[in-house]
Design a protein around this motif. Structure first.
Motif, PDB file in Angstrom:
ATOM      1  N   LYS A  94       0.908  -1.262   0.210  1.00  0.00           N
ATOM      2  CA  LYS A  94      -0.035  -0.011  -0.037  1.00  0.00           C
ATOM      3  C   LYS A  94       0.988   1.184  -0.028  1.00  0.00           C
ATOM      4  N   VAL A  95      -0.020   1.766   0.115  1.00  0.00           N
ATOM      5  CA  VAL A  95       0.765   3.503  -0.735  1.00  0.00           C
ATOM      6  C   VAL A  95       0.257   4.711  -0.067  1.00  0.00           C
ATOM      7  N   VAL A  96       1.245   5.933   1.099  1.00  0.00           N
ATOM      8  CA  VAL A  96       0.589   6.844   1.028  1.00  0.00           C
ATOM      9  C   VAL A  96       1.422   8.447   0.337  1.00  0.00           C
ATOM     10  N   ILE A  97       0.211   8.953   0.099  1.00  0.00           N
ATOM     11  CA  ILE A  97       0.866   9.854  -1.246  1.00  0.00           C
ATOM     12  C   ILE A  97      -0.088  11.237  -0.375  1.00  0.00           C
ATOM     13  N   CYS A  98       1.473  11.857   0.229  1.00  0.00           N
ATOM     14  CA  CYS A  98       0.901  13.306   0.468  1.00  0.00           C
ATOM     15  C   CYS A  98       0.622  14.316  -0.760  1.00  0.00           C
ATOM     16  N   ASN A  99       0.014  15.355  -1.129  1.00  0.00           N
ATOM     17  CA  ASN A  99      -0.718  16.260  -1.610  1.00  0.00           C
ATOM     18  C   ASN A  99       0.261  17.122  -1.398  1.00  0.00           C
ATOM     19  N   ALA A 100       1.195  17.556  -2.448  1.00  0.00           N
ATOM     20  CA  ALA A 100       1.854  19.458  -1.972  1.00  0.00           C
ATOM     21  C   ALA A 100       1.950  20.235  -2.945  1.00  0.00           C
ATOM     22  N   ASP A 101       0.141  19.643  -4.578  1.00  0.00           N
ATOM     23  CA  ASP A 101       0.504  20.621  -5.386  1.00  0.00           C
ATOM     24  C   ASP A 101      -0.429  21.360  -5.161  1.00  0.00           C
ATOM     25  N   GLU A 102      -0.500  22.397  -4.177  1.00  0.00           N
ATOM     26  CA  GLU A 102      -1.137  23.341  -4.100  1.00  0.00           C
ATOM     27  C   GLU A 102      -1.258  24.241  -4.784  1.00  0.00           C
ATOM     28  N   GLY A 103      -2.168  24.221  -5.891  1.00  0.00           N
ATOM     29  CA  GLY A 103      -2.419  25.095  -7.393  1.00  0.00           C
ATOM     30  C   GLY A 103      -3.249  26.470  -6.984  1.00  0.00           C
ATOM     31  N   GLU A 104      -4.522  25.882  -6.133  1.00  0.00           N
ATOM     32  CA  GLU A 104      -5.651  26.704  -6.078  1.00  0.00           C
ATOM     33  C   GLU A 104      -4.903  28.255  -5.707  1.00  0.00           C
ATOM     34  N   LEU A 164      -4.706   9.170   0.006  1.00  0.00           N
ATOM     35  CA  LEU A 164      -4.508  10.013  -0.522  1.00  0.00           C
ATOM     36  C   LEU A 164      -4.396  11.234   0.402  1.00  0.00           C
ATOM     37  N   GLN A 165      -3.528  12.563   1.392  1.00  0.00           N
ATOM     38  CA  GLN A 165      -3.799  13.472   1.846  1.00  0.00           C
ATOM     39  C   GLN A 165      -3.518  14.806   1.189  1.00  0.00           C
ATOM     40  N   ASN A 166      -3.438  15.730   2.100  1.00  0.00           N
ATOM     41  CA  ASN A 166      -3.085  17.038   1.596  1.00  0.00           C
ATOM     42  C   ASN A 166      -1.681  17.392   2.635  1.00  0.00           C
ATOM     43  N   VAL A 167      -1.390  18.022   2.725  1.00  0.00           N
ATOM     44  CA  VAL A 167      -0.215  18.093   3.822  1.00  0.00           C
ATOM     45  C   VAL A 167      -0.794  18.516   4.951  1.00  0.00           C
ATOM     46  N   GLU A 168      -1.967  19.697   5.002  1.00  0.00           N
ATOM     47  CA  GLU A 168      -1.891  20.491   6.122  1.00  0.00           C
ATOM     48  C   GLU A 168      -2.865  19.045   6.874  1.00  0.00           C
ATOM     49  N   SER A 169      -3.491  18.040   6.138  1.00  0.00           N
ATOM     50  CA  SER A 169      -4.909  16.926   6.897  1.00  0.00           C
ATOM     51  C   SER A 169      -3.234  16.322   7.320  1.00  0.00           C
ATOM     52  N   LEU A 170      -2.198  15.589   7.450  1.00  0.00           N
ATOM     53  CA  LEU A 170      -1.180  14.863   7.221  1.00  0.00           C
ATOM     54  C   LEU A 170      -0.904  15.976   8.023  1.00  0.00           C
ATOM     55  N   SER A 171      -0.194  16.780   8.548  1.00  0.00           N
ATOM     56  CA  SER A 171      -0.176  17.619   9.304  1.00  0.00           C
ATOM     57  C   SER A 171      -0.455  17.698  11.132  1.00  0.00           C
ATOM     58  N   LEU A 172      -1.832  17.821  11.013  1.00  0.00           N
ATOM     59  CA  LEU A 172      -2.496  17.482  12.357  1.00  0.00           C
ATOM     60  C   LEU A 172      -2.038  16.520  13.112  1.00  0.00           C
ATOM     61  N   VAL A 173      -1.738  15.373  12.463  1.00  0.00           N
ATOM     62  CA  VAL A 173      -2.030  14.597  13.033  1.00  0.00           C
ATOM     63  C   VAL A 173      -0.498  14.055  14.136  1.00  0.00           C
ATOM     64  N   PRO A 174       0.761  14.036  14.123  1.00  0.00           N
ATOM     65  CA  PRO A 174       1.413  13.747  15.573  1.00  0.00           C
ATOM     66  C   PRO A 174       0.312  15.032  16.660  1.00  0.00           C
ATOM     67  N   HIS A 175       0.661  15.818  16.080  1.00  0.00           N
ATOM     68  CA  HIS A 175      -0.309  16.908  17.168  1.00  0.00           C
ATOM     69  C   HIS A 175      -1.586  15.888  17.985  1.00  0.00           C
ATOM     70  N   LEU A 176      -2.384  15.362  17.368  1.00  0.00           N
ATOM     71  CA  LEU A 176      -3.244  14.791  17.729  1.00  0.00           C
ATOM     72  C   LEU A 176      -3.015  13.581  18.855  1.00  0.00           C
ATOM     73  N   LEU A 177      -2.209  13.400  17.844  1.00  0.00           N
ATOM     74  CA  LEU A 177      -1.884  11.819  18.543  1.00  0.00           C
ATOM     75  C   LEU A 177      -0.910  12.398  20.143  1.00  0.00           C
ATOM     76  N   LEU A 178      -0.705  13.634  20.398  1.00  0.00           N
ATOM     77  CA  LEU A 178      -0.059  13.916  21.737  1.00  0.00           C
ATOM     78  C   LEU A 178      -0.124  14.634  22.488  1.00  0.00           C
ATOM     79  N   ASP A 179      -2.235  14.899  21.653  1.00  0.00           N
ATOM     80  CA  ASP A 179      -3.072  15.859  22.921  1.00  0.00           C
ATOM     81  C   ASP A 179      -3.708  15.537  23.380  1.00  0.00           C
ATOM     82  N   ASP A 180      -3.313  15.160  24.695  1.00  0.00           N
ATOM     83  CA  ASP A 180      -3.930  14.734  25.728  1.00  0.00           C
ATOM     84  C   ASP A 180      -5.160  15.085  26.659  1.00  0.00           C
ATOM     85  N   ASP A 181      -4.802  16.557  26.652  1.00  0.00           N
ATOM     86  CA  ASP A 181      -4.997  17.464  27.292  1.00  0.00           C
ATOM     87  C   ASP A 181      -6.254  17.572  25.850  1.00  0.00           C
ATOM     88  N   LYS A 182      -6.825  17.500  25.054  1.00  0.00           N
ATOM     89  CA  LYS A 182      -7.458  17.891  23.807  1.00  0.00           C
ATOM     90  C   LYS A 182      -7.759  18.705  23.421  1.00  0.00           C
TER      91      LYS A 182
END
Length: 417
Positions: free
Chosen positions: A77-87, A208-226
């Motif tokens: 399986k593959v994970v792709i980060c879409n950093a083709d920010e073209g808008e 396939l995920q966007n840069v911002e979507s992925l970037s949230l994940v490490p912070h959420l995993l360590l967000d014990d205080d919600k």
């Protein structure tokens, strides 16, 4: 704005983006260490619990996407980060890459673990070539520290990340076109099914995920205080990276809590409109986004409130246009973009964009007839219903919304508004 949150941007300025050891001193890769001791479904559930919608524009439930990706049967399986920010007016992903590259790499590794992938690909727009050395350095250092490669952190987890750059085609922001570009083919969309999650890059199951979507994940995993859940309103939980441009005094990318008003964004964060001129219109979500008049200023920036006001969050961009630009001139500029960027593969998009550009020019010149305007409306509707990919489906969002918000402009002889 008082008490601006720094959840997604908490690492900005706190470490050297070229040094993995600097990143680790502020807790870098702690989230990965936690993740590899969790079941991937639990990680997906955590994302779902925080009600994270994909930040690329489609607003798809991210936890659900990861859960679905886990359940797909298939090897490599593959994970792709879409950093083709073209808008247009969209540059918030650039800020995340530039200021916190190791967080993105960590997020991609966590995604690989969670969905059972063996490879990750970052597809970055050609115009971000200056950021390639930064990401290549981050990948190389992560590999040398054992966070990429074989048996990561002593687990039965083998995973590597590859960086690809596009050639400047806006259409490659669409998932299947992006995948074809990685494969070395012309970046043109393909029919679905098969869907990407089943048969994506090199016919492998792909998440396939966007840069911002992925970037949230490490912070959420360590967000014990919600902390993340303490921000937002209703179903729009947490914070959002936005980018503001156009006729504002201080264009830039900002992290805001959902629920911030559009007025607060423009007049406080972005410093107001140049020369204190009145606002003609605001486009939300990039070139393919809808437009609104200044009456939207007191609307909270949430998924539900913006939708009720006739626009969408989309890519997180706000383009502010003052009274020096007419509605028709704005639409003509937008239309030139889509006419140039259409890949030409499907008839509705290829021909529709061209003919709408012709009619907008006629409206500008004052030679358009009522029949021309009716034809333009029909073409826009057909494009949204029958184009092959999202480019053609959404290219006329700005036109269709402008026809509702500014109907006086589309009367014969009304082009100066």
């Amino acid at each position: 704005m008082k008490n601006r949150p720094a959840f997604l941007t908490k690492n900005f300025g706190k470490y050297d983006p070229s040094s993995i050891s600097s990143y680790m001193r502020i807790g870098g890769f702690d989230a990965l260490r936690k993740a590899v001791n969790m079941d991937g479904e639990d990680i997906a559930s955590l994302i779902a619990e925080n009600k994270v919608k994909g930040r690329g524009g489609a607003e798809y439930d991210m936890g659900r996407k990861w859960s679905q990706a886990r359940k797909v049967v298939g090897e490599n399986k593959v994970v792709i980060c879409n950093a083709d920010e073209g808008e247009t007016t969209t540059f918030k992903d650039r800020e995340l890459i530039q200021n916190d590259p190791f967080n993105l790499i960590e997020a991609m590794i966590i995604a690989g673990w969670a969905v059972g992938a063996t490879d990750g690909y970052i597809y970055m727009r050609a115009e971000y070539a200056c950021l390639r050395p930064l990401l290549l350095n981050a990948i190389r250092q992560a590999r040398s520290y054992g966070f990429l490669g074989q048996h990561i952190l002593g687990k039965d987890f083998c995973y590597d990340i590859h960086l690809y750059s596009g050639a400047g085609a806006y259409v490659c922001g669409e998932g299947t076109a992006l995948i074809r570009s990685i494969e070395g083919k012309a970046g043109r969309p393909r029919m679905k099914p098969p869907f990407i999650k089943v048969s994506g890059v090199f016919a492998r199951p792909t998440c396939l995920q966007n840069v911002e979507s992925l970037s949230l994940v490490p912070h959420l995993l360590l967000d014990d205080d919600k902390e993340y859940q303490s921000y937002g309103v209703g179903d729009s939980v947490g914070t959002k990276m936005i980018s503001v441009g156009g006729n504002v005094n201080h264009p830039g990318a900002f992290e805001i809590p959902f629920g911030t008003t559009v007025r607060d964004i423009i007049y406080n964060l972005a410093g107001g409109v140049q020369g204190d001129r009145p606002i003609r219109l605001i486009q939300f979500g990039g070139a393919s986004g809808k437009v609104a008049g200044p009456e939207i200023l007191d609307t909270p920036y949430t998924y539900q409130d913006l939708r009720a006001a006739g626009v969408m969050v989309g890519s997180g961009a706000l383009c502010v246009v003052d009274d020096r630009t007419s509605v028709i001139n704005f639409l003509r500029i937008n239309q030139e973009f889509f006419s140039d960027e259409s890949c030409g593969q499907c008839t509705p998009c290829r021909e529709g964009n061209h003919h709408i550009q012709i009619i907008l020019d006629k409206i500008k010149e004052g030679t358009a007839t009522r029949e021309d305007i009716d034809i333009m409306k029909t073409i826009a509707r057909v494009m949204s219903m029958s184009s092959l990919c999202g480019l053609g489906e959404t290219a006329q969002n700005s036109l269709k919304s402008a026809m509702e918000v500014f109907p006086e402009v589309f009367t014969v002889g009304g082009a100066n508004a």
